[in-house]
Design an enzyme around this catalytic site. Sequence first.
Site, PDB file in Angstrom:
ATOM      1  N   LYS A   1       0.854  -1.194   0.000  1.00 26.92           N
ATOM      2  CA  LYS A   1       0.000   0.000   0.000  1.00 26.92           C
ATOM      3  C   LYS A   1       0.883   1.233   0.000  1.00 26.92           C
ATOM      4  CE  LYS A   1      -2.488   3.101   2.835  1.00 26.92           C
ATOM      5  NZ  LYS A   1      -1.816   4.117   2.077  1.00 26.92           N
TER       6      LYS A   1
ATOM      7  N   GLY B   1      -4.468   4.381  -1.631  1.00 23.15           N
ATOM      8  CA  GLY B   1      -5.646   4.751  -0.851  1.00 23.15           C
ATOM      9  C   GLY B   1      -5.259   5.267   0.516  1.00 23.15           C
TER      10      GLY B   1
ATOM     11  N   GLY C   1      -5.100   5.255   4.753  1.00 22.55           N
ATOM     12  CA  GLY C   1      -4.716   4.271   5.760  1.00 22.55           C
ATOM     13  C   GLY C   1      -5.880   3.455   6.329  1.00 22.55           C
TER      14      GLY C   1
ATOM     15  N   GLU D   1      -8.842   3.082   5.338  1.00 26.95           N
ATOM     16  CA  GLU D   1      -9.715   2.432   4.343  1.00 26.95           C
ATOM     17  C   GLU D   1      -9.073   1.230   3.663  1.00 26.95           C
ATOM     18  OE1 GLU D   1     -12.086   6.507   3.063  1.00 26.95           O
ATOM     19  OE2 GLU D   1     -10.965   5.397   1.542  1.00 26.95           O
TER      20      GLU D   1
ATOM     21  N   GLY E   1      -5.222   0.450   4.302  1.00 27.32           N
ATOM     22  CA  GLY E   1      -4.081  -0.044   5.077  1.00 27.32           C
ATOM     23  C   GLY E   1      -4.562  -1.001   6.156  1.00 27.32           C
TER      24      GLY E   1
ATOM     25  N   GLU F   1       9.270  -0.325  11.091  1.00 26.73           N
ATOM     26  CA  GLU F   1      10.292   0.737  10.989  1.00 26.73           C
ATOM     27  C   GLU F   1       9.562   2.019  11.340  1.00 26.73           C
ATOM     28  OE1 GLU F   1      13.411   0.118  10.219  1.00 26.73           O
ATOM     29  OE2 GLU F   1      13.571  -1.418   8.682  1.00 26.73           O
TER      30      GLU F   1
ATOM     31  N   CYS G   1      13.142   9.856   9.274  1.00 29.72           N
ATOM     32  CA  CYS G   1      13.070   9.167  10.559  1.00 29.72           C
ATOM     33  C   CYS G   1      14.416   9.212  11.281  1.00 29.72           C
ATOM     34  CB  CYS G   1      12.645   7.728  10.331  1.00 29.72           C
ATOM     35  SG  CYS G   1      13.563   6.953   9.005  1.00 29.72           S
TER      36      CYS G   1
ATOM     37  N   GLU H   1       8.715  13.806  17.871  1.00 26.75           N
ATOM     38  CA  GLU H   1       9.204  13.792  16.486  1.00 26.75           C
ATOM     39  C   GLU H   1       8.442  14.870  15.707  1.00 26.75           C
ATOM     40  OE1 GLU H   1       8.079  10.540  13.858  1.00 26.75           O
ATOM     41  OE2 GLU H   1      10.134  10.467  13.115  1.00 26.75           O
TER      42      GLU H   1
END
Length: 500
Positions: free
Chosen positions: A186, A216, A218, A220, A222, A260, A295, A397
């Site tokens: 995705k 798409g 997340g 909906e 993921g 990750e 990151c 973050e």
Amino acid sequence: MTIAAATTDAGGDLRRPLMLIDGDWVASGTGRTLSVENPAKRKPIAEVPRADADDVDRAVKAAAAAFPKWSKVAPRDRGRMLLRIADALEARTEELARLIALETGNALRTQARGEAALSGDIFRYFGGLASELKGETIPLGEQVLSYTRREPLGVVGAIVPWNAPVMLSVLKIAPAVCAGNCIVLKAAEDAPLGVLLLAEVCREFLPKGVVNVITGIGPECGEPLARHPLVRKLSFTGSTGVGKLVMSAAAERIVPVSLELGGKSPSIVYPDANEDWAVDGVIASMRFTRQSQSCTAGSRLFLHESIFDSFLQKLVDKTSKLKLGDPMDEATDIGSIINEKQFKCVCGYVDEGLRSPDATLLMGGLPPQDGPLSEGYFAMPTIFAQASNDWRLAQEEIFGPVLVAIRWKDEAEAIRMANDSHYGLAAYVWTHDIGRGLRTAHAIESGWVQVNQGLGQMPGHSYGGYKQSGIGREFSLEGMLDSFTQKKNVTVNLQVTGAL
Ligand code: NAD
């Protein structure tokens, strides 16, 4: 229409690429689409399918159907296919780089070209490792043969973010497929175009259903991917918050998961590194030229008190020379933030810093309200000094170009503050004294510590997080073996003979 046809014209019409399921380019079942924006201009550039749970189901079933045959292809042959993908990606590096820059706002020269080139390299790296999917023999005595096999897991469900969308997708696809798995990936809603171009290249060389790419939102698509019963492995790169949801979906079905996740990485400068090379390294490790949307950004700068002011002066002088502007312009060093939500979030942190009576603004601040930079989501590289490590800006973050500089007196205090974070992804240590550098590297609770450099990951690194920065490693041979295979032990009694 394929992504190549949909993206050759750089201006004008909206691109309308489709998703890749079972070797075909398809719209979402509902026909709904999602708008993709050029963040440097705040203008829509594409409409991509807005997949839902039914589309996920279609893609996962296609991957599951392709798996029995793909898993039996000899590893060397799988490796050869990956090497062909590497060649084809390399031939399209510039096209891919321009697409990445357009949709992410990352500067073409300083970021997007490097990401596109590394994507080919990663396929080449894993293609060459296909024959290393070896097992072991276990010495149980002369009458027994006991050995292990590295077997693929089945369908991998992979979810990626937007900050280095193509490279992070390659880091899922190449090891997963090399090890004999099939994958449904995705793409991130903000940056699906480069990933669809990658899918187009994979489609040229791999059997249908081996690599499927869906686009798409997340929750909906993921989440249904994370929860799909035929998915046998989850591989997620993104925020720690969503990582927890993915991990709980994995827990429900007991499927292995690699995460990750986010970071708030410390950079510790010793007095003997009060020099230009270390300043350049701190700028690189802060990823200012990727708007610090990384990151591994070294966003907590711990400076020894004896060099605090002079190091910061040099840092401000050098950072001020970086050119912020149109990501497609070859003169640009720093591009734009990915979207309005993230832009407002970064501005919120800067605003809080400006209001704080304790912190001192050394450069940057809120973005300009007019002029060319106000046309996009351009955030100024910003440095606050005299910060406390407990401050929200030093703990959370930000995922934007906001650096906080914190003073320290002795090594133990610097290490304690560096480790005082629920994250543990990367860290940087700057000193001429190699003993001190390594001692500090060993004491820091992070998955990747660099001494005297602030570079990005390279294929082969054992890369991944400690604490809430993640679980598992994917970047290397060990990463492929640990994350994308499962070990089977076969034990044979050699005493049984044909005479029976
Ligand atoms: P995010 O977690 O919001 O989104 C990542 C992906 O998850 C996207 O594709 C999104 O659509 C999807 N998603 C969102 N909600 C979901 C849900 N409920 N179920 C399943 N999937 C869902 O992260 P982001 O804002 O796209 O990316 C930034 C974050 O990624 C930062 O925290 C950054 O540190 C992290 N990151 C980590 C690494 C690493 O290697 N450790 C690399 C890059 C980015």
